[in-house]
Design an enzyme around this catalytic site. Structure first.
Site, mmCIF file in Angstrom:
data_model
loop_
_atom_site.group_PDB
_atom_site.id
_atom_site.type_symbol
_atom_site.label_atom_id
_atom_site.label_comp_id
_atom_site.label_asym_id
_atom_site.label_seq_id
_atom_site.Cartn_x
_atom_site.Cartn_y
_atom_site.Cartn_z
ATOM 1 N N CYS A 94 0.807 -1.220 0.000
ATOM 2 C CA CYS A 94 0.000 0.000 0.000
ATOM 3 C C CYS A 94 0.841 1.271 0.000
ATOM 4 O O CYS A 94 0.391 2.312 -0.473
ATOM 5 C CB CYS A 94 -0.918 0.024 1.214
ATOM 6 S SG CYS A 94 -1.899 -1.461 1.422
ATOM 7 N N HIS A 347 -8.862 2.919 -2.995
ATOM 8 C CA HIS A 347 -7.471 2.700 -2.557
ATOM 9 C C HIS A 347 -6.801 1.717 -3.514
ATOM 10 O O HIS A 347 -6.700 0.529 -3.224
ATOM 11 C CB HIS A 347 -7.487 2.168 -1.123
ATOM 12 C CG HIS A 347 -6.153 1.755 -0.583
ATOM 13 N ND1 HIS A 347 -4.953 2.347 -0.968
ATOM 14 C CD2 HIS A 347 -5.818 0.782 0.316
ATOM 15 C CE1 HIS A 347 -3.956 1.760 -0.317
ATOM 16 N NE2 HIS A 347 -4.448 0.812 0.458
ATOM 17 N N CYS A 378 -1.181 2.551 6.770
ATOM 18 C CA CYS A 378 -0.775 1.202 7.159
ATOM 19 C C CYS A 378 -0.377 0.448 5.890
ATOM 20 O O CYS A 378 -0.750 0.825 4.776
ATOM 21 C CB CYS A 378 -1.892 0.484 7.894
ATOM 22 S SG CYS A 378 -3.408 0.231 6.951
#
Length: 399
Positions: A94, A347, A378
């Site tokens: 991510c 996302h 995160c």
């Protein structure tokens, strides 16, 4: 010979509108998304000669197919940069685009580069997270991680367990707020200036034009979210409504030394102060922003009270709420994600770090009384990343 560490600035950032998996970009290549972002950066900054770009770093979590083949290099060539411009790929799941920015920024600070393009792309509809991977069986057999660590939604349920005060109702309320804030930001034209429209193709529907974020659900209510299933645990707390979706999209940012920006007539939107990446227990990966922020604050010589603007990635509502609870910040604090977040926009994994930076830059523009802000997220397999930025528009600078 000792080198002087140079100041690094965030000059500009753009992104595609984010799409739903199997949605508006179903028949659009991942590399074409990031190529369009690189071209748009050059178009928006005509004072930058293409040959001055020293490096292109593009992140992708699933480096396969049309987001493989060292996409930083191939995208640079296809975007029209000179063949003398090198490029590479990055994977920190991510936090890919965030790491692309910090890694190249370190090169600028050291003097290896003057100007870089850093960003990320993820076409989750075409390349689901984990496609083609082969985890070593020792990870499970030797109990290096809990089995739930490999399922991101399960790690969010674990975080709810770790913070029993964060109820499903609180997570749903935060999700509703994200949708409301995103809709308001769109209504005030705060998001659209950094979006790169994308021509799309569908064998069934023909050509289209993507100009807005497809995942947004304006008008979402608590009653709507209360009806959703909890797929990761019976009677759980994590749903599709209080989590980011499975999305497609790309981002790119222009990062330079302060000297190069002045030479080329480029106006910085932010100045890099510090950054930190930290590992945590993989089964509660959503807690990663807390120690990462502690590390970045320590390096900067700041405290959380010095930070007055926050962009926290909303992979899951519980992950943001755990961060806020740790620092004693209210769930609805207007300094946190005032324009909405990933629950509304989406996302697309490795691309999201630059979206956070774009929105923090917008906060800095709108709020000259703010000196410091941060972007944090995160990261899968138990990590967190935080970057602290200074506002070049800070009204106290002239005092």
């Amino acid at each position: 010979m000792p080198r002087e560490i140079r100041d690094v600035v965030y000059v500009d950032g753009v992104r595609t509108p984010f799409g739903k998996a199997k949605g508006q970009y179903a028949e659009t290549r991942a590399d074409d998304l990031v190529i369009k972002c690189i071209r748009e950066l050059l178009r928006r900054n005509p004072g930058l000669p293409p040959e001055r770009v020293d490096e292109v770093a593009i992140a992708a979590t699933t480096q396969i197919g049309d987001q493989g083949l060292t996409i930083g290099r191939t995208a640079a060539l296809l975007a029209g940069l000179p063949n003398t411009t090198p490029g590479y790929s990055i994977d920190r799941m991510c936090a890919g685009a965030m790491t692309a920015v910090t890694t190249t920024a370190a090169g600028i600070a050291f003097g290896a580069y003057d100007v870089v393009v850093a960003g990320g792309v993820e076409h989750m509809g075409r390349h689901p997270m984990g496609e083609g991977v082969d985890p070593n069986p020792r990870i499970i057999s030797e109990k290096l991680v809990d089995t739930s660590a490999l399922v991101m939604g399960s790690t969010a349920e674990n975080l709810h367990d770790r913070f029993p005060s964060i109820t499903k109702e609180r997570a749903d309320a935060f999700a509703v707020s994200s949708q409301e804030r995103a809709a308001k930001a769109y209504a005030n034209d705060l998001i659209q200036p950094d979006l790169v429209p994308i021509a799309t193709r569908s064998a069934e529907l023909g050509w289209g034009y993507a100009t807005t974020d497809e995942p947004m659900r304006p008008g979402t209510t608590m009653e709507d979210l209360a009806k959703l299933k909890t797929p990761f645990r019976p009677h759980g707390r994590v749903t599709a409504g209080n989590s980011a979706g499975i999305n497609d999209g790309a981002t790119a940012a222009l990062i330079t030394s302060a000297e190069a920006a002045e030479e080329l007539g480029l106006k910085p939107k932010m100045k890099l102060v510090s950054y930190g990446f930290v590992g945590v227990e993989p089964e509660v990966m959503g807690f990663g922003p807390v120690p990462a922020t502690e590390k970045a604050l320590k390096l900067a010589g700041l405290t959380i009270d010095d930070i007055q603007a926050f962009e926290v990635n909303e992979a899951f509502a519980v992950q943001v709420l755990a961060f806020l609870e740790h620092y004693g910040i209210a769930d609805d604090d207007p300094r946190v994600n005032p324009y909405g977040g990933a629950i509304a926009f989406g996302h697309p994994l490795a691309s999201s770090g630059v979206r956070l930076m774009n929105q923090l830059a917008k906060q800095f523009e709108q709020r000259p009384e703010v000196r410091y802000g941060l972007t944090t997220m995160c990261v899968g397999l138990g990590m967190g990343g935080t970057v602290i930025w200074e506002n070049p528009n800070w009204e106290g600078a002239a005092a």
